[in-house]
Design a protein around this motif. Structure first.
Motif, PDB file in Angstrom:
ATOM      1  N   VAL A 108      -1.897  11.472   2.811  1.00 52.63           N
ATOM      2  CA  VAL A 108      -2.565  10.195   2.573  1.00 52.63           C
ATOM      3  C   VAL A 108      -3.632  10.070   3.652  1.00 52.63           C
ATOM      4  O   VAL A 108      -3.326  10.058   4.845  1.00 52.63           O
ATOM      5  CB  VAL A 108      -1.576   9.015   2.640  1.00 52.63           C
ATOM      6  CG1 VAL A 108      -2.288   7.702   2.338  1.00 52.63           C
ATOM      7  CG2 VAL A 108      -0.415   9.223   1.668  1.00 52.63           C
ATOM      8  N   GLU A 142       4.681   7.555  -4.451  1.00 54.45           N
ATOM      9  CA  GLU A 142       4.510   6.106  -4.410  1.00 54.45           C
ATOM     10  C   GLU A 142       4.225   5.716  -2.975  1.00 54.45           C
ATOM     11  O   GLU A 142       4.930   6.145  -2.051  1.00 54.45           O
ATOM     12  CB  GLU A 142       5.773   5.394  -4.890  1.00 54.45           C
ATOM     13  CG  GLU A 142       6.181   5.721  -6.321  1.00 54.45           C
ATOM     14  CD  GLU A 142       7.463   4.996  -6.718  1.00 54.45           C
ATOM     15  OE1 GLU A 142       7.604   3.815  -6.332  1.00 54.45           O
ATOM     16  OE2 GLU A 142       8.310   5.617  -7.370  1.00 54.45           O
ATOM     17  N   ARG A 176      -7.405   1.665   0.402  1.00 46.42           N
ATOM     18  CA  ARG A 176      -8.572   2.527   0.231  1.00 46.42           C
ATOM     19  C   ARG A 176      -8.331   3.970   0.665  1.00 46.42           C
ATOM     20  O   ARG A 176      -9.281   4.747   0.819  1.00 46.42           O
ATOM     21  CB  ARG A 176      -9.783   1.960   0.991  1.00 46.42           C
ATOM     22  CG  ARG A 176     -10.239   0.595   0.530  1.00 46.42           C
ATOM     23  CD  ARG A 176     -10.764   0.622  -0.881  1.00 46.42           C
ATOM     24  NE  ARG A 176     -11.904   1.537  -1.022  1.00 46.42           N
ATOM     25  CZ  ARG A 176     -12.428   1.921  -2.184  1.00 46.42           C
ATOM     26  NH1 ARG A 176     -11.883   1.502  -3.325  1.00 46.42           N
ATOM     27  NH2 ARG A 176     -13.454   2.724  -2.223  1.00 46.42           N
ATOM     28  N   CYS A 177      -7.085   4.347   0.842  1.00 52.00           N
ATOM     29  CA  CYS A 177      -6.774   5.733   1.205  1.00 52.00           C
ATOM     30  C   CYS A 177      -6.767   6.628  -0.023  1.00 52.00           C
ATOM     31  O   CYS A 177      -6.577   6.163  -1.161  1.00 52.00           O
ATOM     32  CB  CYS A 177      -5.412   5.820   1.909  1.00 52.00           C
ATOM     33  SG  CYS A 177      -5.405   5.175   3.592  1.00 52.00           S
ATOM     34  N   THR A 178      -6.949   7.913   0.199  1.00 53.88           N
ATOM     35  CA  THR A 178      -6.926   8.927  -0.851  1.00 53.88           C
ATOM     36  C   THR A 178      -5.678   9.780  -0.693  1.00 53.88           C
ATOM     37  O   THR A 178      -5.289  10.116   0.426  1.00 53.88           O
ATOM     38  CB  THR A 178      -8.175   9.816  -0.761  1.00 53.88           C
ATOM     39  OG1 THR A 178      -9.330   9.016  -0.968  1.00 53.88           O
ATOM     40  CG2 THR A 178      -8.144  10.920  -1.805  1.00 53.88           C
ATOM     41  N   VAL A 179      -5.053  10.124  -1.814  1.00 49.58           N
ATOM     42  CA  VAL A 179      -3.873  10.986  -1.816  1.00 49.58           C
ATOM     43  C   VAL A 179      -4.291  12.399  -2.196  1.00 49.58           C
ATOM     44  O   VAL A 179      -5.033  12.589  -3.170  1.00 49.58           O
ATOM     45  CB  VAL A 179      -2.799  10.458  -2.782  1.00 49.58           C
ATOM     46  CG1 VAL A 179      -1.647  11.450  -2.897  1.00 49.58           C
ATOM     47  CG2 VAL A 179      -2.299   9.097  -2.313  1.00 49.58           C
ATOM     48  N   SER A 217      -6.634  12.218  -5.465  1.00 51.04           N
ATOM     49  CA  SER A 217      -6.658  10.980  -6.235  1.00 51.04           C
ATOM     50  C   SER A 217      -7.931  10.195  -5.966  1.00 51.04           C
ATOM     51  O   SER A 217      -8.665  10.451  -5.007  1.00 51.04           O
ATOM     52  CB  SER A 217      -5.454  10.112  -5.867  1.00 51.04           C
ATOM     53  OG  SER A 217      -5.650   9.495  -4.597  1.00 51.04           O
ATOM     54  N   THR A 244       2.763   2.496  -0.183  1.00 52.91           N
ATOM     55  CA  THR A 244       2.336   1.136   0.142  1.00 52.91           C
ATOM     56  C   THR A 244       1.755   1.137   1.549  1.00 52.91           C
ATOM     57  O   THR A 244       2.074   1.998   2.370  1.00 52.91           O
ATOM     58  CB  THR A 244       3.505   0.134   0.076  1.00 52.91           C
ATOM     59  OG1 THR A 244       4.522   0.550   1.010  1.00 52.91           O
ATOM     60  CG2 THR A 244       4.098   0.069  -1.316  1.00 52.91           C
ATOM     61  N   ALA A 260      -1.302  -0.259  -2.261  1.00 52.39           N
ATOM     62  CA  ALA A 260      -0.157   0.283  -2.993  1.00 52.39           C
ATOM     63  C   ALA A 260      -0.642   1.050  -4.215  1.00 52.39           C
ATOM     64  O   ALA A 260      -1.648   0.700  -4.830  1.00 52.39           O
ATOM     65  CB  ALA A 260       0.793  -0.831  -3.416  1.00 52.39           C
ATOM     66  N   GLY A 261       0.090   2.113  -4.551  1.00 52.71           N
ATOM     67  CA  GLY A 261      -0.270   2.869  -5.733  1.00 52.71           C
ATOM     68  C   GLY A 261       0.710   3.982  -6.008  1.00 52.71           C
ATOM     69  O   GLY A 261       1.581   4.294  -5.188  1.00 52.71           O
ATOM     70  N   VAL A 272       0.657   8.022  -7.568  1.00 52.76           N
ATOM     71  CA  VAL A 272      -0.165   9.174  -7.938  1.00 52.76           C
ATOM     72  C   VAL A 272       0.765  10.240  -8.491  1.00 52.76           C
ATOM     73  O   VAL A 272       1.782  10.572  -7.867  1.00 52.76           O
ATOM     74  CB  VAL A 272      -0.941   9.718  -6.728  1.00 52.76           C
ATOM     75  CG1 VAL A 272      -1.777  10.934  -7.140  1.00 52.76           C
ATOM     76  CG2 VAL A 272      -1.836   8.626  -6.140  1.00 52.76           C
ATOM     77  N   LEU A 276      -7.027   4.472  -3.294  1.00 48.51           N
ATOM     78  CA  LEU A 276      -6.060   3.443  -3.635  1.00 48.51           C
ATOM     79  C   LEU A 276      -6.716   2.063  -3.546  1.00 48.51           C
ATOM     80  O   LEU A 276      -7.724   1.886  -2.855  1.00 48.51           O
ATOM     81  CB  LEU A 276      -4.872   3.515  -2.678  1.00 48.51           C
ATOM     82  CG  LEU A 276      -4.036   4.797  -2.743  1.00 48.51           C
ATOM     83  CD1 LEU A 276      -3.050   4.846  -1.581  1.00 48.51           C
ATOM     84  CD2 LEU A 276      -3.293   4.883  -4.071  1.00 48.51           C
TER      85      LEU A 276
END
Length: 505
Positions: free
Chosen positions: A481, A433, A439-442, A454, A435, A462-463, A465, A457
């Motif tokens: 991230v 989880e 626009r970041c990628t996990v 992922s 926050t 927030a998101g 994955v 975001l």
């Protein structure tokens, strides 16, 4: 050949020639002598010399100090000739040792400013930042020169030494910051453990750093001046219920830098050795005896002498992310991940990762990146225990927060730095989880590499994955991230990353 000239302030000049062969660790020149004088008098001597390419790491100028001296002041200059592109020019560091001598790890250290200052003074009640106030006792002192780099033409220098005679001032009793701040019990605390003030080559005062740390949302910081502990007695007024100030040093050798994190007040750790001297283990043990952690800093930095060559056998953690995220941090991250793979093969214990700003001056941001530590309280010991256990993640700022855990089928779960002890084929769920990461990628990274990426975001940042795996497929999993990539398959720069969760019994 080193040439050494002395001028006594009355026009007299003596010349000596000293030969240097090989890469000797140190060279001691002829001594500079002063006579006794009346209170209020001053006496000055000037030393000139030239160091050739291939000079030893340290050159000592002995100074015979008589009784009755109130203050010693030293200034120096050296030439900076033009050199061809790709060739190092001249850089000459300076410091001083008192009558107790220059023995490695001895008690004679009285200060070091590297190349940050052209002059310094010491007396009982005061000293230039980087130097330790205290009595100017009778005996042989040593000015320490460190020819960091020498141009092909050689390095010509001039040192001016001035003694002021008289009764010493009243020595000051040092006051150190407390080892505890007002915490929140067991919680996540944010810190920056690699910072420089004007007590080494930084340009900020401790008070300015404290204000910037608070503005960055930090709960703790660590004083880490280059090769001096002179700042330790100047942080008490900066600390408070809302900010824990730990004390340490950045030991800046010719084969890499290491942060002593959270040592006892007044601890000095020597830096005058290389990897080939087989001395680092001795000083790593000294750091731990003084209650500190051993943290190699920016191991793949490209500056002269910065690349880490001592190995990681003594490390309690490693600074994987140093300041703005750059290609050398990406190399360090990959190197650290390879060490994680070695740890799951049973070849060694795993070393937790850290991140720090290494901020020196404006516009360097304090707290970017920062290490976010799960600790039982906001105390020196609790923060160190959390770092040593790897219960931490690294974030670019306090705007980004995350929660990372892995769960088994029967309610078992493990968080950052922990182990989920389940069978090899037990399905597990990896959940992040986050926050503050628009626009970041996990990415989930394992001993096999990146096994899940992922979608970006949302702009809100927030998101959640999730990804499912088994211990037989992933011996550990950690989260990255990352910002959007500029182009192609190259991953974007880090916004945050976690220490791993280990899977399996």
């Amino acid at each position: 050949m080193c040439e050494d000239h002395q001028e006594d302030g009355h026009g007299g000049l003596a010349r000596r020639a000293l030969f240097v062969t090989g890469a000797a660790a140190a060279l001691t020149l002829g001594s500079v002598s002063f006579a006794a004088a009346a209170d209020g008098d001053q006496a000055t001597r000037t030393v000139r010399g030239t160091l050739p390419p291939g000079s030893p790491d340290f050159v000592y100028v002995p100074v015979e100090v008589p009784a009755g001296v109130r203050e010693i002041k030293v200034s120096y200059t050296y030439d900076r000739p033009s050199v061809p592109a790709g060739t190092t020019g001249n850089a000459l560091d300076i410091g001083v040792f008192d009558d107790r001598g220059t023995d490695l790890g001895g008690r004679g250290f009285r200060g070091w400013s590297g190349g940050a200052r052209t002059e310094f003074f010491l007396r009982a009640d005061d000293a230039t930042p980087g130097y330790l106030p205290g009595p100017v006792r009778e005996g042989t002192w040593h000015i320490a020169l460190g020819p960091y780099t020498v141009a092909p033409q050689g390095l010509s220098y001039e040192i001016t030494i001035t003694l002021t005679y008289g009764e010493p001032g009243e020595a000051l009793e040092p006051v150190y910051p407390p080892e505890r701040a007002k915490g929140r019990g067991r919680a996540w605390y944010r810190g920056d453990c690699h910072l420089h003030s004007w007590y080494s080559d930084g340009r900020r005062t401790p008070a300015e750093i404290g204000a910037l740390a608070r503005a960055a949302g930090l709960d703790f910081i660590n004083s880490s001046e280059h090769n001096t502990h002179s700042a330790h007695a100047h942080w008490a007024d900066v600390a408070g219920d809302d900010l824990l100030v730990m004390l340490g040093e950045e030991i800046t050798t010719r084969n890499g830098h290491v942060v002593a994190l959270g040592t006892d007040p007044g601890t000095f750790v020597d830096w005058r050795y290389r990897a080939r001297d087989n001395r680092f283990g001795r000083f790593a043990r000294q750091i731990r005896r003084a209650g500190g952690l051993v943290v190699p800093a920016h191991p793949h930095a490209t500056c002269v002498g910065c690349n880490w060559k001592f190995g990681f056998g003594e490390a309690d953690a490693v600074e994987v992310w140093n300041g703005p995220y750059t290609p050398d941090d990406e190399v360090t991250l990959a190197d650290w991940d390879s060490m994680l793979v070695a740890s799951v093969r049973g070849e060694r214990g795993w070393i937790p990762a850290m991140g720090s700003s290494d901020a020196h001056r404006d516009p360097d941001p304090v707290g970017s990146p920062q290490t976010v530590v799960l600790a039982d309280d906001l105390t020196r010991r609790a923060i160190q225990e959390g770092i040593r256990a790897g219960r931490s993640y690294i974030a670019e700022s306090a705007k980004l927060a995350l929660s990372f855990r892995v769960s088994g089928g029967r309610g078992e779960h493990a968080g950052i730095g922990e182990r989920l002890a389940v069978g090899r084929d037990t399905p597990v769920t990896v959940r992040l989880e986050v926050t503050g990461a628009p626009r970041c990628t996990v990415r989930f990274v394992t001993d096999q590499g990146v096994l899940h990426t992922s979608a970006p975001l949302p702009v809100a940042g927030a998101g959640v994955v999730e990804w499912r795996t088994t211990p037989s497929y992933a011996a550990y999993v950690r989260a990255e991230v990352r910002h959007e990539a500029a182009a192609g398959p190259i991953p974007g720069p880090l916004a945050a990353f976690t220490n791993p969760v280990f899977l399996g019994r």
